[in-house]
Design an enzyme around this catalytic site. Structure first.
Site, PDB file in Angstrom:
ATOM      1  N   ARG A   1      -3.929 -10.099   4.556  1.00 49.06           N
ATOM      2  CA  ARG A   1      -4.305 -10.161   3.141  1.00 49.06           C
ATOM      3  C   ARG A   1      -3.133  -9.607   2.332  1.00 49.06           C
ATOM      4  O   ARG A   1      -2.807  -8.427   2.446  1.00 49.06           O
ATOM      5  CB  ARG A   1      -5.573  -9.329   2.924  1.00 49.06           C
ATOM      6  CG  ARG A   1      -6.135  -9.396   1.513  1.00 49.06           C
ATOM      7  CD  ARG A   1      -7.398  -8.531   1.396  1.00 49.06           C
ATOM      8  NE  ARG A   1      -7.974  -8.601   0.071  1.00 49.06           N
ATOM      9  CZ  ARG A   1      -7.585  -7.857  -0.971  1.00 49.06           C
ATOM     10  NH1 ARG A   1      -6.590  -6.985  -0.831  1.00 49.06           N
ATOM     11  NH2 ARG A   1      -8.173  -7.989  -2.156  1.00 49.06           N
TER      12      ARG A   1
ATOM     13  N   LYS B   1       0.809  -1.222   0.000  1.00 48.81           N
ATOM     14  CA  LYS B   1       0.000   0.000   0.000  1.00 48.81           C
ATOM     15  C   LYS B   1       0.839   1.267   0.000  1.00 48.81           C
ATOM     16  O   LYS B   1       2.025   1.256   0.300  1.00 48.81           O
ATOM     17  CB  LYS B   1      -1.007  -0.027   1.156  1.00 48.81           C
ATOM     18  CG  LYS B   1      -2.144  -1.007   0.853  1.00 48.81           C
ATOM     19  CD  LYS B   1      -3.302  -0.938   1.821  1.00 48.81           C
ATOM     20  CE  LYS B   1      -4.431  -1.862   1.317  1.00 48.81           C
ATOM     21  NZ  LYS B   1      -5.468  -2.046   2.333  1.00 48.81           N
TER      22      LYS B   1
END
Length: 277
Positions: free
Chosen positions: A256, A221
């Protein structure tokens, strides 16, 4: 929690959810697995690398991502779920905010639903999941992927996230979903600034008060890119590893991730340090 024939014992070890995007526009792997054949090859690779769950999604949720039609999402997701299920027995999660996709995916062989809206976008989601009797992951978000990065003002970040998730858990239970089939996700990167993402990771243990398995998604991210000055999401693997390690230290149950092989090693070592006390 029993998912397919796999038993998930929360607290014993960290479980890995491998990301399988069938989208042309996801932030780090858009277009790479957008045919059934390519998706099945990637599913095999994620399984062999140590994934415990596959998370298949057809709608990109990166900032500014455009919403696709229901028909387009079904066409991207359902054939992949069917093909992966024919190939392997691994638990399949479907990343969707639409009850119609959830229903079709479970019928096609998926086992659980991962809803980034905390089941707020589609009022039919909770009743559908209750009827199906499958697990659901409820995530915190504000707005939509198009608007969420303008909605990052909080008086009390952790308190507001916990309150939102508490309310969504109660809504799910009141709709008939068994409490032990609910997992939660604080939504790193969704209506959160760089500093807020760091704050969530520092205070993850606050979410344990909700008594639900905790899923954390930090993989590749932008907050990691910000720290590393690394614009290419695929070059953020070691930054992801550090964030995953921190998440495990503060009580994450499921991670995840895209880079399953590397994070599998991270989990094994971090579990040996933090879970064997």
């Amino acid at each position: 929690m029993l998912i397919r024939n796999y038993s998930f014992t929360w607290g014993d070890r960290t479980y890995i959810m491998g990301v399988l995007n069938t989208t042309p526009d996801s932030f780090s792997d858009g277009g790479e697995f957008d045919t059934v054949e390519k998706a099945v090859v990637q599913a095999r690779s994620l399984r062999d690398a140590g994934a415990d769950i596959l998370d298949i999604g057809g709608q990109s949720t990166r900032p500014q991502a455009a919403e696709i039609s229901l028909q387009a999402e079904l066409q991207r997701v359902i054939p992949v779920v069917q093909a992966v299920r024919q190939e392997m027995d691994l638990p399949i999660s479907v990343d969707t905010t639409r009850a119609a996709v959830a229903s079709a995916a479970i019928a096609a062989g998926a086992d659980m639903i991962n809803d980034i809206s905390g089941a707020t976008y589609d009022p039919a989601m909770l009743p559908t999941v209750a009827k199906l009797g499958v697990p659901i992951i409820l995530m915190h978000i504000r707005g939509t992927p198009q608007t969420m990065q303008q909605l990052t003002h909080y008086q009390d970040l952790i308190g507001e996230l916990v309150a939102f998730l508490q309310e969504r858990i109660e809504a799910a239970v009141n709709t008939g979903i068994q409490r032990d089939l609910i997992a939660i996700d604080p939504g790193i990167g969704f209506a959160k600034t760089y500093a807020q993402n760091i704050e969530i990771l520092q205070h993850l243990s606050a979410f344990q008060s909700l008594n639900c398995p905790l899923l954390v998604g930090v993989s590749r991210k932008s907050f990691i890119g910000h720290i590393l000055d690394q614009p290419d999401p695929k070059q953020r693997v070691w930054g992801t590893a550090a964030a995953c390690c921190a998440a495990i230290a503060h009580g994450a149950d499921i991670l995840r991730v895209h880079d399953v092989r590397e994070m599998h090693d991270v989990c094994r070592v971090a579990d040996a340090i933090w879970r064997s006390r």
